[in-house]
Design a protein around this motif. Structure first.
Motif, PDB file in Angstrom:
ATOM      1  N   VAL A 156     107.131  42.167  10.242  1.00 61.33           N
ATOM      2  CA  VAL A 156     105.754  42.543   9.906  1.00 61.33           C
ATOM      3  C   VAL A 156     105.819  43.296   8.578  1.00 61.33           C
ATOM      4  CG1 VAL A 156     103.657  43.711  10.698  1.00 61.33           C
ATOM      5  CG2 VAL A 156     105.196  42.659  12.359  1.00 61.33           C
ATOM      6  N   GLY A 157     105.976  42.513   7.519  1.00 59.50           N
ATOM      7  CA  GLY A 157     106.138  43.056   6.187  1.00 59.50           C
ATOM      8  C   GLY A 157     104.908  42.876   5.330  1.00 59.50           C
ATOM      9  N   PRO A 158     105.051  42.991   4.002  1.00 57.26           N
ATOM     10  CA  PRO A 158     103.894  42.936   3.102  1.00 57.26           C
ATOM     11  C   PRO A 158     103.046  41.676   3.245  1.00 57.26           C
ATOM     12  CG  PRO A 158     105.803  43.789   1.933  1.00 57.26           C
ATOM     13  CD  PRO A 158     106.294  43.333   3.270  1.00 57.26           C
ATOM     14  N   TYR A 159     103.686  40.534   3.463  1.00 58.44           N
ATOM     15  CA  TYR A 159     102.919  39.299   3.574  1.00 58.44           C
ATOM     16  C   TYR A 159     102.076  39.274   4.848  1.00 58.44           C
ATOM     17  CZ  TYR A 159     102.063  34.389   4.714  1.00 58.44           C
ATOM     18  OH  TYR A 159     101.492  33.207   5.101  1.00 58.44           O
ATOM     19  N   ILE A 160     102.689  39.560   5.981  1.00 50.58           N
ATOM     20  CA  ILE A 160     101.948  39.559   7.240  1.00 50.58           C
ATOM     21  C   ILE A 160     100.850  40.617   7.196  1.00 50.58           C
ATOM     22  CG2 ILE A 160     102.124  40.021   9.716  1.00 50.58           C
ATOM     23  CD1 ILE A 160     103.164  37.258   8.848  1.00 50.58           C
ATOM     24  N   MET A 161     101.120  41.753   6.589  1.00 52.07           N
ATOM     25  CA  MET A 161     100.088  42.779   6.449  1.00 52.07           C
ATOM     26  C   MET A 161      98.930  42.269   5.595  1.00 52.07           C
ATOM     27  SD  MET A 161     102.332  46.259   5.926  1.00 52.07           S
ATOM     28  CE  MET A 161     103.401  46.879   7.222  1.00 52.07           C
ATOM     29  N   ALA A 162      99.238  41.529   4.532  1.00 49.10           N
ATOM     30  CA  ALA A 162      98.187  40.992   3.673  1.00 49.10           C
ATOM     31  C   ALA A 162      97.334  39.979   4.432  1.00 49.10           C
ATOM     32  CB  ALA A 162      98.799  40.343   2.429  1.00 49.10           C
ATOM     33  N   VAL A 163      97.975  39.126   5.243  1.00 41.37           N
ATOM     34  CA  VAL A 163      97.223  38.166   6.044  1.00 41.37           C
ATOM     35  C   VAL A 163      96.358  38.897   7.067  1.00 41.37           C
ATOM     36  CG1 VAL A 163      97.392  36.261   7.696  1.00 41.37           C
ATOM     37  CG2 VAL A 163      98.919  36.328   5.719  1.00 41.37           C
ATOM     38  N   ALA A 164      96.896  39.948   7.672  1.00 49.62           N
ATOM     39  CA  ALA A 164      96.123  40.729   8.633  1.00 49.62           C
ATOM     40  C   ALA A 164      94.878  41.317   7.974  1.00 49.62           C
ATOM     41  CB  ALA A 164      96.990  41.837   9.226  1.00 49.62           C
ATOM     42  N   GLU A 165      95.033  41.814   6.763  1.00 49.56           N
ATOM     43  CA  GLU A 165      93.883  42.358   6.041  1.00 49.56           C
ATOM     44  C   GLU A 165      92.865  41.259   5.726  1.00 49.56           C
ATOM     45  OE1 GLU A 165      95.669  44.321   2.730  1.00 49.56           O
ATOM     46  OE2 GLU A 165      96.455  45.964   3.957  1.00 49.56           O
ATOM     47  N   ASP A 166      93.349  40.074   5.380  1.00 44.63           N
ATOM     48  CA  ASP A 166      92.439  38.941   5.151  1.00 44.63           C
ATOM     49  C   ASP A 166      91.624  38.646   6.406  1.00 44.63           C
ATOM     50  OD1 ASP A 166      93.504  38.673   2.608  1.00 44.63           O
ATOM     51  OD2 ASP A 166      94.771  36.951   3.119  1.00 44.63           O
ATOM     52  N   LEU A 167      92.302  38.590   7.536  1.00 38.96           N
ATOM     53  CA  LEU A 167      91.637  38.259   8.793  1.00 38.96           C
ATOM     54  C   LEU A 167      90.664  39.361   9.216  1.00 38.96           C
ATOM     55  CD1 LEU A 167      94.726  36.793  10.672  1.00 38.96           C
ATOM     56  CD2 LEU A 167      92.723  35.492   9.940  1.00 38.96           C
ATOM     57  N   ALA A 168      91.062  40.607   9.021  1.00 36.75           N
ATOM     58  CA  ALA A 168      90.157  41.709   9.331  1.00 36.75           C
ATOM     59  C   ALA A 168      88.925  41.640   8.441  1.00 36.75           C
ATOM     60  CB  ALA A 168      90.871  43.048   9.160  1.00 36.75           C
ATOM     61  N   GLY A 169      89.120  41.240   7.190  1.00 39.28           N
ATOM     62  CA  GLY A 169      87.994  41.067   6.283  1.00 39.28           C
ATOM     63  C   GLY A 169      87.051  39.959   6.713  1.00 39.28           C
ATOM     64  N   MET A 170      87.569  39.019   7.504  1.00 43.08           N
ATOM     65  CA  MET A 170      86.748  37.930   8.039  1.00 43.08           C
ATOM     66  C   MET A 170      86.022  38.338   9.316  1.00 43.08           C
ATOM     67  SD  MET A 170      89.607  34.955   7.377  1.00 43.08           S
ATOM     68  CE  MET A 170      88.919  33.810   8.574  1.00 43.08           C
ATOM     69  N   GLY A 171      86.346  39.522   9.839  1.00 44.05           N
ATOM     70  CA  GLY A 171      85.645  40.022  11.023  1.00 44.05           C
ATOM     71  C   GLY A 171      86.467  40.081  12.288  1.00 44.05           C
ATOM     72  N   TYR A 172      87.795  39.912  12.179  1.00 46.64           N
ATOM     73  CA  TYR A 172      88.650  39.902  13.360  1.00 46.64           C
ATOM     74  C   TYR A 172      89.407  41.217  13.540  1.00 46.64           C
ATOM     75  CZ  TYR A 172      87.771  34.905  13.156  1.00 46.64           C
ATOM     76  OH  TYR A 172      87.155  33.673  13.116  1.00 46.64           O
ATOM     77  N   ALA A 173      89.677  41.535  14.812  1.00 49.92           N
ATOM     78  CA  ALA A 173      90.608  42.611  15.148  1.00 49.92           C
ATOM     79  C   ALA A 173      91.981  41.967  15.288  1.00 49.92           C
ATOM     80  CB  ALA A 173      90.191  43.295  16.443  1.00 49.92           C
ATOM     81  N   VAL A 174      92.946  42.429  14.514  1.00 48.80           N
ATOM     82  CA  VAL A 174      94.220  41.724  14.360  1.00 48.80           C
ATOM     83  C   VAL A 174      95.378  42.592  14.840  1.00 48.80           C
ATOM     84  CG1 VAL A 174      95.710  40.491  12.748  1.00 48.80           C
ATOM     85  CG2 VAL A 174      93.245  40.588  12.329  1.00 48.80           C
ATOM     86  N   GLY A 175      96.161  42.064  15.768  1.00 49.09           N
ATOM     87  CA  GLY A 175      97.372  42.734  16.209  1.00 49.09           C
ATOM     88  C   GLY A 175      98.587  41.928  15.810  1.00 49.09           C
ATOM     89  N   ALA A 176      99.590  42.595  15.201  1.00 52.62           N
ATOM     90  CA  ALA A 176     100.798  41.914  14.738  1.00 52.62           C
ATOM     91  C   ALA A 176     102.022  42.536  15.413  1.00 52.62           C
ATOM     92  CB  ALA A 176     100.919  42.005  13.216  1.00 52.62           C
ATOM     93  N   PRO A 177     102.428  42.008  16.564  1.00 58.55           N
ATOM     94  CA  PRO A 177     103.528  42.623  17.311  1.00 58.55           C
ATOM     95  C   PRO A 177     104.879  42.482  16.610  1.00 58.55           C
ATOM     96  CG  PRO A 177     102.875  40.538  18.317  1.00 58.55           C
ATOM     97  CD  PRO A 177     101.864  40.830  17.244  1.00 58.55           C
ATOM     98  N   ASP A 178     105.727  43.470  16.822  1.00 57.29           N
ATOM     99  CA  ASP A 178     107.086  43.469  16.291  1.00 57.29           C
ATOM    100  C   ASP A 178     107.952  42.609  17.200  1.00 57.29           C
ATOM    101  OD1 ASP A 178     109.631  43.969  15.359  1.00 57.29           O
ATOM    102  OD2 ASP A 178     109.620  46.115  15.832  1.00 57.29           O
ATOM    103  N   MET A 179     108.198  41.375  16.800  1.00 58.76           N
ATOM    104  CA  MET A 179     108.893  40.438  17.668  1.00 58.76           C
ATOM    105  C   MET A 179     110.393  40.690  17.776  1.00 58.76           C
ATOM    106  SD  MET A 179     106.503  38.671  18.895  1.00 58.76           S
ATOM    107  CE  MET A 179     107.541  37.528  19.798  1.00 58.76           C
ATOM    108  N   PHE A 180     110.972  41.373  16.805  1.00 58.77           N
ATOM    109  CA  PHE A 180     112.416  41.602  16.815  1.00 58.77           C
ATOM    110  C   PHE A 180     112.780  42.966  17.384  1.00 58.77           C
ATOM    111  CE2 PHE A 180     113.383  38.484  13.073  1.00 58.77           C
ATOM    112  CZ  PHE A 180     113.183  37.415  13.927  1.00 58.77           C
ATOM    113  N   TRP A 181     111.914  43.561  18.180  1.00 60.99           N
ATOM    114  CA  TRP A 181     112.129  44.931  18.636  1.00 60.99           C
ATOM    115  C   TRP A 181     113.391  45.095  19.467  1.00 60.99           C
ATOM    116  CZ3 TRP A 181     112.051  46.533  23.825  1.00 60.99           C
ATOM    117  CH2 TRP A 181     111.591  45.588  24.761  1.00 60.99           C
TER     118      TRP A 181
END
Length: 234
Positions: free
Chosen positions: A39-64
């Protein structure tokens, strides 16, 4: 930046899921599934794009379970390190983790309406596998998931609308494998597939000079926006 970080608890531990909220505070949910780079800069940027479209976005840490909080660099070394982590990933446990993250996201007060899944690369495979397991997804978008061609027997189990994206010149997913996906989903009324013939792998990743192909990325993202608007309107 995320509004906050949620903690998702499973039987053998817990993991972080950063959460981005739309300007209005509530909206349909999207489970955004990372690449091997975390969950780095790119995924964060996509999350911001989606939030800007009106979505609540969760990005789980898959490698935990392997390396919590991993963020790999888009360099040759970072790619090697990320591939090595992915090679140790337990896919069965990962799908279960995504199910827990989905349940957690659905239960948040800010999430109204349905919940969908969207993943890139590693996450594109995981989104596909999750859609085959869960019947409560409103929509699923899978970008160039390398495991998809080898798991086409699962496609008939997917009940939600699903959109696939591939690059036709992807060195990691040969064109004949993409063609196999095209044939497999041709008779599925809930599926659509789009191939950017000139594009390689991870062409949507605008944070990586190694991969980004702007024209293909823009075309694919417009298709994604239209798909979400039809099946998971914000």
């Amino acid at each position: 930046m995320p509004a906050r970080t949620e903690t998702v608890t499973v039987a053998d531990g817990s993991f972080a899921m950063p959460l981005w909220l739309p300007a209005g505070g509530t909206g349909p949910g999207i489970l955004l599934i990372q690449e091997i780079y975390g969950v780095g800069p790119y995924i964060m940027a996509v999350a911001e794009d989606l939030a800007g479209m009106g979505y609540a976005v969760g990005a789980p840490d898959m490698f935990w379970r392997i390396r919590p909080g991993w963020v790999g660099e888009h360099t040759e070394r970072g790619t090697r390190e990320s591939i090595e982590l992915a090679s140790r990933f337990d896919g069965r446990a990962g799908v279960a983790d995504l199910g827990a993250a989905l349940d957690h996201l659905k239960g948040l007060p800010e999430v109204t309406g349905g919940v969908g899944a969207l993943g890139f690369c590693f996450g594109g495979s995981m989104a596909y596998l999750l859609a085959a397991e869960r019947d409560d997804l409103a929509a699923c978008v899978s970008f160039y998931g390398s495991q998809v061609p080898g798991a086409l027997d699962l496609a008939p189990r997917i009940g939600c609308p699903i959109q696939f994206h591939f690059g036709g010149s992807d060195p990691y997913i040969p064109r004949e494998q993409v063609a196999a996906v095209e044939r497999a989903v041709a008779g599925m009324p809930n599926a659509e597939i789009h191939v950017q013939e000139e594009a390689g792998h991870a062409f949507h990743n605008r944070k990586s000079a190694m991969f980004h192909q702007p024209e293909a990325a823009d075309r694919a993202w417009r298709l994604t926006e239209g798909f979400l608007a039809r099946h998971l309107p914000a």
